[in-house]
Design an enzyme around this catalytic site. Sequence first.
Site, PDB file in Angstrom:
ATOM      1  N   HIS A 284     -80.550  -4.957 -44.185  1.00 26.96           N
ATOM      2  CA  HIS A 284     -80.777  -5.082 -45.633  1.00 26.96           C
ATOM      3  C   HIS A 284     -80.262  -6.411 -46.163  1.00 26.96           C
ATOM      4  CE1 HIS A 284     -76.620  -3.910 -46.953  1.00 26.96           C
ATOM      5  NE2 HIS A 284     -76.656  -3.061 -45.939  1.00 26.96           N
ATOM      6  N   ASP A 296     -71.894  -6.807 -44.039  1.00 21.14           N
ATOM      7  CA  ASP A 296     -72.741  -5.775 -44.632  1.00 21.14           C
ATOM      8  C   ASP A 296     -73.692  -6.397 -45.665  1.00 21.14           C
ATOM      9  OD1 ASP A 296     -73.755  -3.293 -45.320  1.00 21.14           O
ATOM     10  OD2 ASP A 296     -72.080  -2.784 -46.627  1.00 21.14           O
ATOM     11  N   GLU A 330     -80.708  -1.624 -50.265  1.00 20.01           N
ATOM     12  CA  GLU A 330     -80.126  -0.507 -49.515  1.00 20.01           C
ATOM     13  C   GLU A 330     -78.866   0.015 -50.194  1.00 20.01           C
ATOM     14  OE1 GLU A 330     -77.371   1.424 -46.665  1.00 20.01           O
ATOM     15  OE2 GLU A 330     -77.080  -0.456 -47.740  1.00 20.01           O
ATOM     16  N   GLU A 331     -78.069  -0.891 -50.750  1.00 15.09           N
ATOM     17  CA  GLU A 331     -76.748  -0.514 -51.237  1.00 15.09           C
ATOM     18  C   GLU A 331     -76.769   0.471 -52.403  1.00 15.09           C
ATOM     19  OE1 GLU A 331     -74.225  -0.875 -49.685  1.00 15.09           O
ATOM     20  OE2 GLU A 331     -74.150  -2.757 -48.589  1.00 15.09           O
ATOM     21  N   ASP A 358     -76.921  -2.401 -39.136  1.00 12.32           N
ATOM     22  CA  ASP A 358     -76.215  -2.296 -40.419  1.00 12.32           C
ATOM     23  C   ASP A 358     -74.834  -1.688 -40.211  1.00 12.32           C
ATOM     24  OD1 ASP A 358     -75.583  -2.313 -43.095  1.00 12.32           O
ATOM     25  OD2 ASP A 358     -76.745  -0.528 -43.597  1.00 12.32           O
TER      26      ASP A 358
END
Length: 462
Positions: A284, A296, A330-331, A358
Amino acid sequence: MSRKIIILIFAILSLNCFAQNNSKEDSITLKKLYNTSLLNGKSYEWLDYLSNQIGGRLSGSLNAQKAVEWGEKELKELGIDKVWLQPVMVPKWTRGVTEYAYIETEPGVTTNVPVCALGGSVPTSIGGIKAQVIEVKGLDELKKIGIDKIKGKIVFYNRPMQADVIETFMAYGGCVDQRYSGAAEAAKFGAIGVIVRSMNLRLDDYPHTGAMSYGDLKDTDKIPAAAISTKGANLLSSMLKLDPNVKFHINMNCRTWKDVQSYNVIGEITGSEFPKEYMVVGGHLDSWDLGDGSHDDGAGIVQSMEVLRLFKEIGYKPKRSIRVVFFMNEENGLRGGKKYAQVAKDKGENHVFALESDSGGFTPRGFSLDCNADNFEQVQSWKPLFEPYLIHFFAKGGSGADIGPLKKEGMVLAGLRPDSQRYFDYHHAKNDTFDAVNKRELELGAATMASFMYLFDKYGVK
Protein backbone atom coordinates in the site's frame (compact mmCIF):
# COMPACT_ATOMS: atom_id res chain seq x y z
CA MET A 1 12.45 -58.47 -17.36
CA SER A 2 9.15 -57.70 -19.11
CA ARG A 3 8.79 -54.91 -21.64
CA LYS A 4 6.20 -53.11 -19.40
CA ILE A 5 8.60 -53.03 -16.46
CA ILE A 6 11.41 -51.68 -18.66
CA ILE A 7 9.11 -48.91 -19.95
CA LEU A 8 8.04 -48.07 -16.37
CA ILE A 9 11.65 -47.86 -15.17
CA PHE A 10 12.56 -45.69 -18.14
CA ALA A 11 9.62 -43.37 -17.40
CA ILE A 12 10.61 -43.02 -13.75
CA LEU A 13 14.21 -42.28 -14.65
CA SER A 14 13.08 -39.72 -17.21
CA LEU A 15 10.85 -37.97 -14.65
CA ASN A 16 13.66 -37.92 -12.10
CA CYS A 17 16.03 -36.49 -14.67
CA PHE A 18 13.46 -33.85 -15.64
CA ALA A 19 12.90 -32.93 -11.99
CA GLN A 20 16.65 -32.67 -11.35
CA ASN A 21 17.16 -30.47 -14.39
CA ASN A 22 14.27 -28.23 -13.34
CA SER A 23 15.61 -28.01 -9.81
CA LYS A 24 19.05 -27.03 -11.09
CA GLU A 25 17.57 -24.45 -13.45
CA ASP A 26 15.44 -23.02 -10.64
CA SER A 27 18.43 -22.83 -8.29
CA ILE A 28 20.37 -20.89 -10.91
CA THR A 29 17.47 -18.48 -11.48
CA LEU A 30 17.00 -17.85 -7.75
CA LYS A 31 20.73 -17.22 -7.41
CA LYS A 32 20.54 -14.63 -10.19
CA LEU A 33 17.59 -12.90 -8.52
CA TYR A 34 19.30 -12.73 -5.12
CA ASN A 35 22.64 -11.65 -6.57
CA THR A 36 21.05 -8.91 -8.65
CA SER A 37 19.02 -7.58 -5.74
CA LEU A 38 21.98 -7.58 -3.34
CA LEU A 39 24.66 -6.33 -5.77
CA ASN A 40 22.66 -4.09 -8.08
CA GLY A 41 19.37 -3.44 -6.30
CA LYS A 42 17.15 -0.38 -6.60
CA SER A 43 14.74 -0.93 -3.71
CA TYR A 44 16.73 0.99 -1.09
CA GLU A 45 17.32 3.91 -3.44
CA TRP A 46 13.61 4.07 -4.25
CA LEU A 47 12.69 3.92 -0.57
CA ASP A 48 15.10 6.75 0.20
CA TYR A 49 13.24 9.01 -2.22
CA LEU A 50 9.74 7.92 -1.21
CA SER A 51 10.50 8.37 2.50
CA ASN A 52 12.78 11.38 2.57
CA GLN A 53 11.61 13.42 -0.42
CA ILE A 54 7.88 12.74 -0.11
CA GLY A 55 7.33 11.52 3.46
CA GLY A 56 4.13 10.46 5.22
CA ARG A 57 1.35 9.74 2.72
CA LEU A 58 -2.03 9.69 4.44
CA SER A 59 -4.91 9.13 2.01
CA GLY A 60 -6.27 12.32 0.54
CA SER A 61 -3.13 14.32 1.34
CA LEU A 62 -0.85 16.25 -0.99
CA ASN A 63 1.96 13.79 -0.20
CA ALA A 64 -0.24 10.87 -1.20
CA GLN A 65 -0.77 12.52 -4.59
CA LYS A 66 2.98 13.14 -4.92
CA ALA A 67 3.56 9.45 -4.20
CA VAL A 68 1.08 8.48 -6.94
CA GLU A 69 2.92 10.67 -9.45
CA TRP A 70 6.28 9.30 -8.33
CA GLY A 71 5.09 5.70 -8.60
CA GLU A 72 3.70 6.20 -12.09
CA LYS A 73 6.92 7.87 -13.23
CA GLU A 74 9.20 5.16 -11.81
CA LEU A 75 7.17 2.33 -13.32
CA LYS A 76 7.26 3.98 -16.73
CA GLU A 77 11.03 4.33 -16.46
CA LEU A 78 11.28 0.56 -15.94
CA GLY A 79 10.10 0.14 -19.51
CA ILE A 80 7.39 -2.39 -18.70
CA ASP A 81 4.49 -3.02 -21.06
CA LYS A 82 1.71 -1.02 -19.40
CA VAL A 83 1.41 1.60 -16.65
CA TRP A 84 -1.84 3.26 -15.60
CA LEU A 85 -3.68 4.95 -12.75
CA GLN A 86 -6.92 3.51 -11.40
CA PRO A 87 -9.16 6.19 -9.82
CA VAL A 88 -10.54 5.54 -6.35
CA MET A 89 -12.38 7.80 -3.90
CA VAL A 90 -10.69 7.85 -0.48
CA PRO A 91 -11.37 9.38 2.94
CA LYS A 92 -9.56 12.55 3.95
CA TRP A 93 -8.72 13.12 7.62
CA THR A 94 -6.22 15.65 8.95
CA ARG A 95 -4.49 15.72 12.32
CA GLY A 96 -4.17 19.48 12.70
CA VAL A 97 -1.70 20.95 15.18
CA THR A 98 0.24 18.60 17.45
CA GLU A 99 -1.86 17.03 20.19
CA TYR A 100 -1.20 18.03 23.80
CA ALA A 101 -1.95 16.11 26.99
CA TYR A 102 -1.06 16.06 30.66
CA ILE A 103 -1.89 14.25 33.90
CA GLU A 104 -3.06 16.53 36.72
CA THR A 105 -2.58 15.32 40.29
CA GLU A 106 -3.85 18.56 41.82
CA PRO A 107 -4.63 22.03 40.45
CA GLY A 108 -1.48 23.42 38.81
CA VAL A 109 0.54 20.21 39.28
CA THR A 110 0.81 18.48 35.91
CA THR A 111 2.96 15.97 34.00
CA ASN A 112 3.00 16.04 30.21
CA VAL A 113 2.58 12.71 28.37
CA PRO A 114 2.97 11.86 24.65
CA VAL A 115 -0.32 11.26 22.81
CA CYS A 116 -1.64 11.33 19.26
CA ALA A 117 -5.14 11.28 17.80
CA LEU A 118 -6.37 8.01 16.38
CA GLY A 119 -7.13 8.16 12.68
CA GLY A 120 -10.73 9.23 12.12
CA SER A 121 -11.20 10.72 15.59
CA VAL A 122 -13.28 13.81 16.16
CA PRO A 123 -11.48 16.75 17.81
CA THR A 124 -11.84 17.85 21.40
CA SER A 125 -13.68 21.06 22.13
CA ILE A 126 -11.61 24.23 21.77
CA GLY A 127 -9.07 24.28 24.58
CA GLY A 128 -9.40 20.54 25.13
CA ILE A 129 -11.17 18.35 27.67
CA LYS A 130 -10.21 17.44 31.23
CA ALA A 131 -11.79 14.79 33.43
CA GLN A 132 -11.16 11.96 35.84
CA VAL A 133 -9.95 8.69 34.34
CA ILE A 134 -11.33 5.19 34.55
CA GLU A 135 -8.80 2.48 33.63
CA VAL A 136 -9.96 -0.75 31.98
CA LYS A 137 -8.20 -3.69 30.34
CA GLY A 138 -10.64 -4.08 27.50
CA LEU A 139 -14.16 -3.82 26.14
CA ASP A 140 -15.56 -6.58 28.35
CA GLU A 141 -14.38 -4.88 31.54
CA LEU A 142 -15.95 -1.63 30.34
CA LYS A 143 -19.36 -3.30 30.21
CA LYS A 144 -18.96 -4.79 33.70
CA ILE A 145 -18.15 -1.39 35.25
CA GLY A 146 -21.29 0.22 33.85
CA ILE A 147 -22.55 3.71 33.13
CA ASP A 148 -22.62 5.00 36.72
CA LYS A 149 -18.82 4.83 37.09
CA ILE A 150 -17.99 5.82 33.49
CA LYS A 151 -20.29 8.74 32.67
CA GLY A 152 -18.44 12.04 32.38
CA LYS A 153 -15.00 10.44 32.58
CA ILE A 154 -12.20 9.60 30.14
CA VAL A 155 -11.83 5.85 29.58
CA PHE A 156 -8.25 4.61 29.57
CA TYR A 157 -7.80 1.29 27.73
CA ASN A 158 -4.61 -0.26 29.06
CA ARG A 159 -4.45 -3.84 27.78
CA PRO A 160 -0.88 -4.35 26.46
CA MET A 161 0.23 -6.55 23.60
CA GLN A 162 0.92 -9.97 25.09
CA ALA A 163 4.70 -10.25 25.34
CA ASP A 164 4.81 -14.06 25.57
CA VAL A 165 3.13 -14.48 22.17
CA ILE A 166 6.03 -15.11 19.79
CA GLU A 167 4.02 -14.26 16.66
CA THR A 168 3.70 -10.52 17.25
CA PHE A 169 0.87 -10.09 14.75
CA MET A 170 -1.19 -12.40 16.96
CA ALA A 171 -0.29 -10.28 19.98
CA TYR A 172 -1.40 -7.20 18.04
CA GLY A 173 -4.66 -8.86 17.05
CA GLY A 174 -5.27 -9.70 20.70
CA CYS A 175 -5.60 -6.09 21.78
CA VAL A 176 -6.32 -3.93 18.72
CA ASP A 177 -10.08 -4.09 19.29
CA GLN A 178 -9.75 -1.51 22.08
CA ARG A 179 -8.20 0.92 19.61
CA TYR A 180 -10.67 0.27 16.80
CA SER A 181 -13.94 0.07 18.78
CA GLY A 182 -12.99 1.59 22.13
CA ALA A 183 -14.46 5.04 21.50
CA ALA A 184 -17.74 3.71 20.12
CA GLU A 185 -18.23 1.44 23.14
CA ALA A 186 -17.16 4.00 25.76
CA ALA A 187 -19.51 6.62 24.30
CA LYS A 188 -22.45 4.30 24.96
CA PHE A 189 -21.62 4.51 28.68
CA GLY A 190 -21.37 8.30 28.74
CA ALA A 191 -17.58 8.71 28.50
CA ILE A 192 -16.37 12.06 27.15
CA GLY A 193 -13.18 10.69 25.59
CA VAL A 194 -10.86 7.69 25.38
CA ILE A 195 -7.13 7.14 25.50
CA VAL A 196 -5.67 3.82 24.36
CA ARG A 197 -2.33 2.23 25.19
CA SER A 198 -0.22 2.17 22.02
CA MET A 199 -0.03 -1.16 20.17
CA ASN A 200 3.66 -1.60 20.90
CA LEU A 201 5.74 -4.20 22.74
CA ARG A 202 8.57 -1.77 23.49
CA LEU A 203 8.49 0.79 26.31
CA ASP A 204 9.08 4.20 24.72
CA ASP A 205 7.65 7.69 24.33
CA TYR A 206 6.19 7.22 20.84
CA PRO A 207 2.39 7.11 20.65
CA HIS A 208 1.13 4.86 17.83
CA THR A 209 -1.85 5.99 15.80
CA GLY A 210 -4.13 3.73 13.75
CA ALA A 211 -7.63 3.41 12.40
CA MET A 212 -10.66 3.55 14.67
CA SER A 213 -14.40 3.41 14.07
CA TYR A 214 -17.46 4.96 15.67
CA GLY A 215 -19.71 2.24 14.30
CA ASP A 216 -23.24 3.54 13.89
CA LEU A 217 -22.93 6.40 16.41
CA LYS A 218 -24.54 9.70 15.48
CA ASP A 219 -22.09 12.57 14.94
CA THR A 220 -23.32 14.25 18.12
CA ASP A 221 -22.43 11.15 20.17
CA LYS A 222 -18.85 10.73 18.92
CA ILE A 223 -16.06 11.33 21.45
CA PRO A 224 -12.34 12.11 20.95
CA ALA A 225 -9.97 9.13 20.81
CA ALA A 226 -6.19 9.20 21.24
CA ALA A 227 -3.27 6.83 21.72
CA ILE A 228 -0.84 7.27 24.60
CA SER A 229 2.75 6.02 24.50
CA THR A 230 3.59 2.84 26.42
CA LYS A 231 5.68 4.77 28.95
CA GLY A 232 2.89 7.30 29.32
CA ALA A 233 0.38 4.49 29.82
CA ASN A 234 2.49 2.93 32.58
CA LEU A 235 2.91 6.29 34.27
CA LEU A 236 -0.81 7.05 34.18
CA SER A 237 -1.69 3.58 35.47
CA SER A 238 0.76 3.94 38.37
CA MET A 239 -0.59 7.39 39.28
CA LEU A 240 -4.17 6.11 39.21
CA LYS A 241 -3.24 3.39 41.68
CA LEU A 242 -1.87 6.05 44.04
CA ASP A 243 -4.79 8.43 43.52
CA PRO A 244 -7.90 7.40 41.54
CA ASN A 245 -8.97 11.06 41.39
CA VAL A 246 -6.17 12.30 39.12
CA LYS A 247 -7.40 14.05 36.00
CA PHE A 248 -6.32 13.86 32.38
CA HIS A 249 -6.31 16.77 29.94
CA ILE A 250 -6.12 16.39 26.16
CA ASN A 251 -6.40 18.84 23.29
CA MET A 252 -6.79 17.68 19.65
CA ASN A 253 -7.64 19.59 16.47
CA CYS A 254 -8.21 16.78 13.94
CA ARG A 255 -10.90 16.94 11.27
CA THR A 256 -12.69 14.69 8.77
CA TRP A 257 -13.36 16.13 5.30
CA LYS A 258 -15.32 15.00 2.27
CA ASP A 259 -13.90 12.07 0.30
CA VAL A 260 -11.40 12.98 -2.41
CA GLN A 261 -10.17 11.23 -5.54
CA SER A 262 -6.90 9.34 -5.49
CA TYR A 263 -5.44 6.42 -7.43
CA ASN A 264 -4.04 2.92 -7.37
CA VAL A 265 -0.84 2.82 -9.44
CA ILE A 266 -0.58 -0.26 -11.67
CA GLY A 267 2.17 -1.59 -13.92
CA GLU A 268 2.18 -4.77 -16.01
CA ILE A 269 4.52 -7.13 -17.81
CA THR A 270 2.29 -8.98 -20.28
CA GLY A 271 2.58 -12.77 -20.16
CA SER A 272 4.32 -14.54 -23.04
CA GLU A 273 2.14 -17.69 -22.94
CA PHE A 274 -0.90 -16.96 -20.77
CA PRO A 275 -1.48 -13.20 -20.97
CA LYS A 276 -5.03 -13.49 -19.57
CA GLU A 277 -3.82 -15.11 -16.35
CA TYR A 278 -2.86 -12.36 -13.90
CA MET A 279 -0.41 -12.51 -11.03
CA VAL A 280 -0.28 -9.52 -8.66
CA VAL A 281 2.48 -8.30 -6.39
CA GLY A 282 2.00 -5.18 -4.29
CA GLY A 283 1.80 -3.13 -1.13
CA HIS A 284 0.00 0.00 0.00
CA LEU A 285 1.24 3.40 -1.09
CA ASP A 286 -0.49 5.36 1.67
CA SER A 287 0.92 5.60 5.19
CA TRP A 288 0.11 7.32 8.43
CA ASP A 289 1.29 10.89 8.82
CA LEU A 290 3.48 10.73 11.95
CA GLY A 291 6.58 9.18 10.35
CA ASP A 292 7.45 8.67 6.70
CA GLY A 293 6.00 5.16 6.41
CA SER A 294 9.25 3.41 5.51
CA HIS A 295 8.34 0.05 7.04
CA ASP A 296 4.57 0.49 6.71
CA ASP A 297 4.45 0.20 3.78
CA GLY A 298 7.17 1.95 1.79
CA ALA A 299 9.18 -1.27 2.04
CA GLY A 300 6.39 -3.28 0.42
CA ILE A 301 6.04 -0.77 -2.41
CA VAL A 302 9.70 -0.75 -3.41
CA GLN A 303 10.08 -4.51 -2.98
CA SER A 304 7.10 -5.10 -5.27
CA MET A 305 8.47 -2.72 -7.87
CA GLU A 306 11.84 -4.44 -7.61
CA VAL A 307 10.25 -7.79 -8.51
CA LEU A 308 9.44 -6.51 -12.01
CA ARG A 309 12.84 -4.85 -12.36
CA LEU A 310 14.65 -8.04 -11.35
CA PHE A 311 12.77 -10.06 -13.95
CA LYS A 312 13.79 -7.58 -16.64
CA GLU A 313 17.35 -7.40 -15.35
CA ILE A 314 17.97 -11.16 -15.54
CA GLY A 315 16.06 -11.48 -18.82
CA TYR A 316 13.20 -13.58 -17.46
CA LYS A 317 10.02 -13.34 -19.54
CA PRO A 318 7.00 -14.36 -17.45
CA LYS A 319 4.51 -16.83 -18.90
CA ARG A 320 1.65 -15.05 -17.15
CA SER A 321 0.92 -11.35 -16.91
CA ILE A 322 2.61 -9.91 -13.83
CA ARG A 323 1.09 -6.79 -12.31
CA VAL A 324 2.54 -4.60 -9.61
CA VAL A 325 -0.13 -2.65 -7.74
CA PHE A 326 0.47 0.26 -5.37
CA PHE A 327 -2.80 0.22 -3.42
CA MET A 328 -4.14 3.47 -1.98
CA ASN A 329 -5.90 3.79 1.38
CA GLU A 330 -5.11 0.55 3.17
CA GLU A 331 -4.60 2.32 6.48
CA ASN A 332 -8.00 3.90 6.98
CA GLY A 333 -10.45 2.35 4.55
CA LEU A 334 -9.02 -0.32 2.22
CA ARG A 335 -10.65 1.51 -0.66
CA GLY A 336 -7.80 0.78 -3.10
CA GLY A 337 -7.83 -2.98 -2.55
CA LYS A 338 -11.59 -3.13 -2.85
CA LYS A 339 -11.61 -1.00 -6.00
CA TYR A 340 -8.94 -3.09 -7.73
CA ALA A 341 -10.84 -6.30 -6.97
CA GLN A 342 -14.14 -4.84 -8.15
CA VAL A 343 -12.69 -3.62 -11.46
CA ALA A 344 -11.05 -7.01 -12.01
CA LYS A 345 -14.38 -8.73 -11.39
CA ASP A 346 -16.29 -6.34 -13.67
CA LYS A 347 -13.78 -6.97 -16.47
CA GLY A 348 -13.84 -10.73 -15.93
CA GLU A 349 -10.08 -10.83 -15.36
CA ASN A 350 -8.67 -14.19 -14.28
CA HIS A 351 -6.41 -13.54 -11.29
CA VAL A 352 -4.62 -16.72 -10.24
CA PHE A 353 -2.03 -15.49 -7.73
CA ALA A 354 -1.42 -12.46 -5.52
CA LEU A 355 1.48 -11.63 -3.20
CA GLU A 356 1.57 -8.75 -0.73
CA SER A 357 4.36 -7.26 1.33
CA ASP A 358 2.99 -5.31 4.31
CA SER A 359 4.90 -6.53 7.36
CA GLY A 360 7.94 -4.26 7.24
CA GLY A 361 11.32 -4.38 5.56
CA PHE A 362 12.94 -6.79 8.01
CA THR A 363 14.78 -10.06 7.28
CA PRO A 364 12.49 -12.33 5.24
CA ARG A 365 11.56 -15.66 6.83
CA GLY A 366 9.06 -17.05 4.32
CA PHE A 367 5.40 -16.79 3.37
CA SER A 368 1.96 -17.37 4.79
CA LEU A 369 -0.52 -18.73 2.28
CA ASP A 370 -4.25 -18.77 1.75
CA CYS A 371 -4.60 -21.62 -0.73
CA ASN A 372 -5.78 -25.18 -1.25
CA ALA A 373 -3.87 -28.33 -0.23
CA ASP A 374 -2.41 -28.98 -3.69
CA ASN A 375 -0.87 -25.52 -3.94
CA PHE A 376 0.46 -25.69 -0.41
CA GLU A 377 2.07 -29.05 -1.18
CA GLN A 378 3.69 -27.49 -4.26
CA VAL A 379 5.10 -24.65 -2.16
CA GLN A 380 6.45 -27.13 0.37
CA SER A 381 8.34 -28.87 -2.45
CA TRP A 382 10.20 -25.60 -3.13
CA LYS A 383 11.64 -25.34 0.39
CA PRO A 384 15.04 -26.78 -0.63
CA LEU A 385 15.39 -23.95 -3.16
CA PHE A 386 14.95 -21.34 -0.41
CA GLU A 387 17.01 -23.00 2.32
CA PRO A 388 20.33 -21.51 1.10
CA TYR A 389 18.80 -18.08 1.77
CA LEU A 390 17.56 -19.07 5.25
CA ILE A 391 13.93 -18.90 4.13
CA HIS A 392 12.19 -21.61 6.12
CA PHE A 393 8.67 -20.46 7.05
CA PHE A 394 5.85 -21.69 4.81
CA ALA A 395 2.51 -21.90 6.58
CA LYS A 396 -1.22 -21.66 6.02
CA GLY A 397 -2.57 -18.32 7.18
CA GLY A 398 -3.49 -14.79 6.17
CA SER A 399 -2.02 -13.06 3.14
CA GLY A 400 -2.61 -9.31 3.02
CA ALA A 401 -5.41 -6.81 3.50
CA ASP A 402 -5.24 -5.29 0.01
CA ILE A 403 -5.20 -8.56 -1.91
CA GLY A 404 -7.86 -10.13 0.31
CA PRO A 405 -10.79 -8.80 -1.77
CA LEU A 406 -9.41 -10.73 -4.79
CA LYS A 407 -9.95 -14.06 -3.05
CA LYS A 408 -11.78 -16.73 -5.02
CA GLU A 409 -11.76 -20.52 -5.18
CA GLY A 410 -8.55 -21.97 -6.58
CA MET A 411 -6.57 -18.74 -6.28
CA VAL A 412 -3.37 -18.48 -4.25
CA LEU A 413 -2.97 -15.50 -1.90
CA ALA A 414 0.38 -15.07 -0.18
CA GLY A 415 1.98 -12.67 2.26
CA LEU A 416 5.72 -12.12 2.71
CA ARG A 417 6.60 -12.85 6.32
CA PRO A 418 9.69 -11.06 7.59
CA ASP A 419 10.96 -11.42 11.14
CA SER A 420 8.25 -9.62 13.12
CA GLN A 421 9.88 -8.98 16.49
CA ARG A 422 10.73 -5.31 15.82
CA TYR A 423 7.84 -4.41 13.53
CA PHE A 424 5.52 -2.99 16.17
CA ASP A 425 8.31 -0.80 17.57
CA TYR A 426 7.67 1.36 14.48
CA HIS A 427 4.14 0.52 13.33
CA HIS A 428 2.03 3.71 12.92
CA ALA A 429 4.50 5.81 14.91
CA LYS A 430 6.77 8.82 14.41
CA ASN A 431 9.88 6.62 14.36
CA ASP A 432 8.77 4.69 11.25
CA THR A 433 11.44 6.40 9.19
CA PHE A 434 14.01 5.52 6.55
CA ASP A 435 16.87 5.12 9.03
CA ALA A 436 14.96 2.23 10.67
CA VAL A 437 15.23 0.11 7.49
CA ASN A 438 18.28 -2.05 6.87
CA LYS A 439 19.37 -2.05 3.22
CA ARG A 440 20.38 -5.70 3.10
CA GLU A 441 17.22 -6.94 4.80
CA LEU A 442 15.08 -4.93 2.39
CA GLU A 443 16.93 -6.34 -0.64
CA LEU A 444 16.71 -9.91 0.65
CA GLY A 445 12.94 -9.45 0.92
CA ALA A 446 12.67 -8.20 -2.65
CA ALA A 447 14.67 -11.16 -3.98
CA THR A 448 12.57 -13.61 -1.95
CA MET A 449 9.37 -12.17 -3.40
CA ALA A 450 10.74 -12.29 -6.95
CA SER A 451 11.79 -15.92 -6.45
CA PHE A 452 8.34 -16.91 -5.22
CA MET A 453 6.67 -15.12 -8.13
CA TYR A 454 9.03 -16.83 -10.57
CA LEU A 455 8.20 -20.30 -9.27
CA PHE A 456 4.45 -19.77 -9.36
CA ASP A 457 4.70 -18.28 -12.83
CA LYS A 458 6.78 -21.20 -14.10
CA TYR A 459 4.77 -24.05 -12.56
CA GLY A 460 1.34 -22.44 -12.32
CA VAL A 461 -1.46 -22.73 -9.78
CA LYS A 462 -2.79 -26.20 -9.02
